[in-house]
Write an enzyme that holds these catalytic residues in place. Structure first.
Site, PDB file in Angstrom:
ATOM      1  N   GLU A   1       0.820  -1.213   0.000  1.00 31.18           N
ATOM      2  CA  GLU A   1       0.000   0.000   0.000  1.00 31.18           C
ATOM      3  C   GLU A   1       0.852   1.261   0.000  1.00 31.18           C
ATOM      4  O   GLU A   1       0.531   2.238  -0.664  1.00 31.18           O
ATOM      5  CB  GLU A   1      -0.971   0.023   1.179  1.00 31.18           C
TER       6      GLU A   1
ATOM      7  N   GLY B   1      -6.292   5.490  -0.622  1.00 34.78           N
ATOM      8  CA  GLY B   1      -6.640   4.075  -0.660  1.00 34.78           C
ATOM      9  C   GLY B   1      -8.130   3.835  -0.539  1.00 34.78           C
ATOM     10  O   GLY B   1      -8.802   4.419   0.307  1.00 34.78           O
TER      11      GLY B   1
ATOM     12  N   LEU C   1      -5.134   3.768 -14.890  1.00 31.38           N
ATOM     13  CA  LEU C   1      -4.899   5.120 -14.390  1.00 31.38           C
ATOM     14  C   LEU C   1      -6.008   6.008 -14.935  1.00 31.38           C
ATOM     15  O   LEU C   1      -5.871   6.627 -15.982  1.00 31.38           O
ATOM     16  CB  LEU C   1      -3.520   5.639 -14.835  1.00 31.38           C
ATOM     17  N   GLY C   2      -7.126   6.033 -14.234  1.00 39.41           N
ATOM     18  CA  GLY C   2      -8.276   6.819 -14.668  1.00 39.41           C
ATOM     19  C   GLY C   2      -8.341   8.171 -13.986  1.00 39.41           C
ATOM     20  O   GLY C   2      -7.536   8.491 -13.107  1.00 39.41           O
TER      21      GLY C   2
END
Length: 142
Positions: free
Chosen positions: A64, A83, A108-109
């Site tokens: 993460e 997150g 990757l929006g």
């Protein structure tokens, strides 16, 4: 430069984690290329569970951490990637040395990012594979 919004040195990237859990776990950004980023973490007294194995929760923390850094390095000024969900499959134990995590983008929006993070031991075998979903927000909407 690839997916990153500016060129970052390893020194600049490692300064991000100087005063938080990243430093406590000795996570270090070790490489960055056009479409991936890597970090290492030692398997030692800070990161092992009582039975001498790398703590699975700390593998997730490494995943993460790296995925979140990567996600934020792709954004424009005024945006943040936070997150939303993470999952991990622990495939084999690590007992010593360094593990290396590599984060690569799946999507990757504008409002959503998905990252694949694989953690490998010193024999280059995958110990943990993780998928991290980040929400892209405007910083003033946190």
């Amino acid at each position: 430069m690839g997916i990153w919004t500016k060129d970052y040195t390893l020194s600049e990237l490692n300064q991000i984690g100087e005063h938080c859990s990243v430093a406590h776990l000795a996570i270090r950004i070790s490489a960055i290329e056009e479409n991936w980023i890597e970090a290492t973490m030692p398997v030692d007294q800070r990161t092992k569970q009582p039975f001498g194995l790398l703590n699975g929760g700390l593998s997730v923390a490494l995943a993460e951490t790296l995925g979140s850094i990567a996600g934020n390095l792709c954004l424009q000024e005024g945006q943040a990637a936070v997150g939303a969900e993470i999952n991990a499959s622990h495939l084999r134990p690590a007992t010593s040395g360094l593990v290396t995590a590599r984060a690569t983008p799946v999507k990757l929006g504008k409002t959503l990012q998905v990252w694949q993070i694989d953690i490998r031991n010193e024999q280059n075998k995958v110990c943990c594979t993780s998928r991290l979903t980040l929400s892209v927000i405007n910083k003033n909407e946190k």
